[in-house]
Design an enzyme around this catalytic site. Structure first.
Site, PDB file in Angstrom:
ATOM      1  N   GLU A   1       0.858  -0.942   0.080  1.00  0.00           N
ATOM      2  CA  GLU A   1      -0.082  -0.011   0.080  1.00  0.00           C
ATOM      3  C   GLU A   1       0.947   1.283   0.070  1.00  0.00           C
ATOM      4  O   GLU A   1       1.417   1.615   0.887  1.00  0.00           O
ATOM      5  CB  GLU A   1      -0.971   0.164   1.306  1.00  0.00           C
ATOM      6  CG  GLU A   1      -1.895   1.053   1.520  1.00  0.00           C
ATOM      7  CD  GLU A   1      -2.463   1.227   2.864  1.00  0.00           C
ATOM      8  OE1 GLU A   1      -3.122   2.255   3.230  1.00  0.00           O
ATOM      9  OE2 GLU A   1      -2.544   0.006   3.232  1.00  0.00           O
TER      10      GLU A   1
ATOM     11  N   ASP B   1      -1.268  -1.825   5.521  1.00  0.00           N
ATOM     12  CA  ASP B   1      -1.196  -1.398   6.677  1.00  0.00           C
ATOM     13  C   ASP B   1      -2.259  -2.107   7.702  1.00  0.00           C
ATOM     14  O   ASP B   1      -3.060  -2.503   7.358  1.00  0.00           O
ATOM     15  CB  ASP B   1      -1.430   0.093   6.772  1.00  0.00           C
ATOM     16  CG  ASP B   1      -0.276   0.999   5.986  1.00  0.00           C
ATOM     17  OD1 ASP B   1       0.782   0.551   5.794  1.00  0.00           O
ATOM     18  OD2 ASP B   1      -0.578   2.251   5.757  1.00  0.00           O
TER      19      ASP B   1
ATOM     20  N   ASP C   1      -4.248  -1.415   9.888  1.00  0.00           N
ATOM     21  CA  ASP C   1      -5.225  -0.318  10.351  1.00  0.00           C
ATOM     22  C   ASP C   1      -6.735  -0.701   9.367  1.00  0.00           C
ATOM     23  O   ASP C   1      -6.497  -1.437   8.674  1.00  0.00           O
ATOM     24  CB  ASP C   1      -5.076   1.132  10.083  1.00  0.00           C
ATOM     25  CG  ASP C   1      -4.568   1.450   8.842  1.00  0.00           C
ATOM     26  OD1 ASP C   1      -4.814   0.834   7.898  1.00  0.00           O
ATOM     27  OD2 ASP C   1      -3.820   2.466   8.925  1.00  0.00           O
TER      28      ASP C   1
ATOM     29  N   ASP D   1      -8.046   1.201   7.056  1.00  0.00           N
ATOM     30  CA  ASP D   1      -7.715   1.561   5.599  1.00  0.00           C
ATOM     31  C   ASP D   1      -7.101   0.178   4.929  1.00  0.00           C
ATOM     32  O   ASP D   1      -7.348  -0.182   3.742  1.00  0.00           O
ATOM     33  CB  ASP D   1      -6.984   2.977   5.536  1.00  0.00           C
ATOM     34  CG  ASP D   1      -7.799   4.075   5.682  1.00  0.00           C
ATOM     35  OD1 ASP D   1      -8.935   4.099   5.289  1.00  0.00           O
ATOM     36  OD2 ASP D   1      -7.228   5.171   5.952  1.00  0.00           O
TER      37      ASP D   1
END
Length: 646
Positions: free
Chosen positions: A437, A510, A512, A514
């Site tokens: 990403e 990541d 998280d 997102d």
């Protein structure tokens, strides 16, 4: 007066054309003059076809309950064959009209046989009284021995012409017929040999088709004898075919029906992971490789039963058309039907033409299969999931073809994307592709990777939702297009897993919300347009840490908040220093290598499909165009959410 002729370089052609120009070839002469008309050709298939004609006569005795044993013996030089059965024996008394022994008529007269009136044989693979005479006409030598009436009766033929009289001698126990034949090399070629593998396959198939039959194959060319007897019939044959194809069935239980009333039939089928459809059909024990009306009835019955089941349990996917090709994809079926008066397309019997049979077969198969599906819901749902996946793949292929045809032919070979940092190895089994990403994460990954085996492809933000996009939009999307180019295995109709350049495709996002969203979008793309990558176990999700916890000289890595709490609870001495990574780009290359890239230290989650139907529903409800499904999902689970990341 001499006939006038015109000459050419090829041949002389008479200009006189009268009654004496008409030749009348009958029986043996006609077969030898035009063998292809009777056996399809004088190639390998035609050579073995004359064997099938004799073998099928013995099998007809089995079908009608007059025989239970057949022996096929191949000579050491593979030029001769003997077929013997324990049936009633061909009649040897004189035929009332022809005034010759009936056995001689059977082997010399086209149209002479005992299968016209339906009394001597209720079901039969041979109906025209042609097969035995054709085999005789195309044999250099053929001998018949009949055990009947307590005696052995013998007669021989040379190229279809009787040699000597029918001789009766000795005493014989029981009844039966033995036929020896040597195919004529002047017809099939001097080097023509009978193939033991071809013989064995047909013999084995016969043993599966007729449960009570014991058939022996004596191969003198290898000094090997095999005995075939299968009490479970075609149900057992189906298991073998699935094993041979190498593609497992999507459901554990096979569908099987057997019917003794007209139309008498036996059917066993299963759906597999294979992309092709395999239907082995037989009419009165004779294989019909070109299908016919019985297969039409089978296909229609399958389609209507599956659709009725899907409608009853509301399994029809919205916005997707299910075609018969989708229902049949991956199907392996063994289908044996017995017809009283079969109408084959030709003497080779490759195709059945009886128009009434299609409706009869559909009327039997549809209710039986539909009931089986309702009684076995888990198996039925697995089959439906297989059908839906096939339909989605086919829809994607059609769209891909439409898009690809607009491109110039010179663009067939597409180069690798510029953002790809490829690895040095050319061995796909050793190579990995990390889809990461963002460019900053890509930079860290490129510096921390093993350049020989690990490739890095950075993405820019969240990719297109493939569940809501047409194949045309997917192909135009730069990020997804780069993935397709990097993998090298194509998409839609052009997908070929043999072109895959990396054994592991690792989604490295990541840790998280997102990152989870991007991973979900990528999984949706792979599921919709490259599902075989998931089924084959090539897709993985990387597990980068979200937190770094330092306590003195010790370092701990936490994947998420819950993991962090467990680590902190285990720390008894010292003050922990906690660092939360906002993204992979914040990690030093060495840190990223030690936690996420190094095969010896990292943790990967392999993506699989445990329940095809549930997976299909989830992806297309939560990622599809219908927002009401997502709203309902969120509202049902709103009370369970401790924290919402906005």
């Amino acid at each position: 007066m001499a006939k006038k002729t015109t000459t050419s370089k090829k041949r002389a052609v008479s200009t006189d054309y009268g009654a004496d120009s008409i030749q009348v070839l009958q029986n043996v002469e006609h077969v030898r003059a035009r063998p292809s008309m009777y056996i399809g050709g004088v190639n390998k298939d035609g050579l073995h076809h004359i064997v099938w004609e004799i073998l099928d006569n013995s099998v007809d005795e089995v079908i009608n309950g007059f025989a239970s044993k057949i022996q096929v013996t191949l000579s050491a030089d593979r030029k001769e064959l003997t077929i013997a059965d324990d049936g009633r024996g061909i009649p040897v008394d004189k035929h009332p009209k022809l005034k010759i022994p009936a056995v001689v008529a059977v082997f010399t007269q086209l149209g002479a046989g005992g299968k016209f009136d339906g009394e001597s044989y209720r079901h039969s693979g041979g109906l025209h009284g042609v097969g035995a005479a054709v085999a005789n006409a195309l044999s250099e030598r053929l001998e018949v021995r009949v055990k009947r009436g307590g005696k052995i009766h013998e007669v021989a033929f040379v190229r279809g012409v009787q040699e000597g009289k029918l001789v009766s001698r000795g005493k014989a126990r029981g009844t039966g017929t033995e036929v020896f034949l040597r195919p004529d090399p002047t017809i099939f070629g001097q080097k023509a040999l009978l193939d033991p593998d071809v013989l064995r396959q047909r013999i084995e198939a016969k043993s599966y088709l007729h449960k009570g039959l014991t058939i022996s194959f004596v191969d003198e060319s290898t000094n090997k004898t095999e005995v075939f007897h299968h009490a479970d019939g075609i149900a057992e044959y189906l298991d073998k075919l699935i094993t041979v194809r190498g593609k497992p069935a999507v459901h554990k239980g096979h569908f099987y029906i057997e019917r003794s009333d007209d139309p008498k039939l036996e059917l066993a089928l299963a759906w597999t992971e294979a992309s092709e459809t395999t239907i082995n059909s037989y009419v009165n024990g004779v294989p019909t490789p070109d299908g016919g009306t019985h297969e039409q009835g089978l296909r229609s019955g399958l389609g209507k039963a599956l659709r009725a089941y899907m409608q009853a349990h509301k399994l029809e996917p919205k916005g997707l058309t299910i075609g018969l090709d989708d229902i049949r994809e991956g199907l392996i079926a063994l289908f044996s039907v017995y017809v009283l008066e079969p109408q084959f397309q030709s003497q080779t019997k490759n195709r059945l033409n009886n128009p009434e049979v299609a409706t009869q077969i559909e009327g039997v198969v549809r209710p039986a299969l539909e009931q089986w599906l309702h009684e076995n819901r888990s198996l039925g749902d697995a089959i439906v999931a297989r059908v839906i996946l096939s339909a989605r793949a086919r829809a994607a292929s059609r769209a891909a073809v439409s898009s690809v045809t607009r491109k110039a032919a010179g663009h067939a070979k597409i180069g690798l994307p510029g953002k790809l940092a490829d690895c040095g190895s050319n061995d796909p089994a050793k190579c990995e592709l990390f889809i990461v990403e963002g460019d900053s994460a890509g930079g860290s990954a490129k510096m921390g990777r093993d350049r020989h085996t690990q490739a890095i492809l950075p993405l820019r933000g969240k990719v297109l939702n493939a569940a809501q996009a047409s194949i045309a939009k997917v192909l135009k999307n730069e990020e997804l297009g780069n993935i397709v180019k990097a993998l090298g295995c194509g998409i839609g109709k052009d997908f070929d897993i043999r072109g895959l350049r990396y054994d592991r495709v690792i989604l490295l996002m990541d840790a998280d919300s997102d990152g989870h969203h991007i991973a979900t979008l990528l999984l949706t793309f792979f599921y919709k347009y490259m599902p075989e990558l998931i089924r084959s176990g090539h897709i993985y999700i990387g597990q980068p840490p979200l937190f770094r916890v330092d306590v003195g000289k010790q370092t701990h890595w936490a994947a998420d908040d819950d993991h962090l709490k467990r680590i902190l609870a285990e720390i008894k001495q010292g003050k922990p220093e906690i660092q939360r990574f906002k993204g992979l780009g914040e990690m030093m290359p060495k840190t990223l290598k030690d936690t996420t890239l190094d095969p010896k230290k990292r943790q990967l989650i392999r993506v699989g499909i445990a329940d095809e139907l549930a997976t299909d529903r989830t992806i297309h409800d939560l990622m599809g165009k219908d927002a009401s499904m997502r709203y309902e999902f969120i509202m049902e689970r709103a009370a369970d959410a401790d924290e919402i990341d906005i």
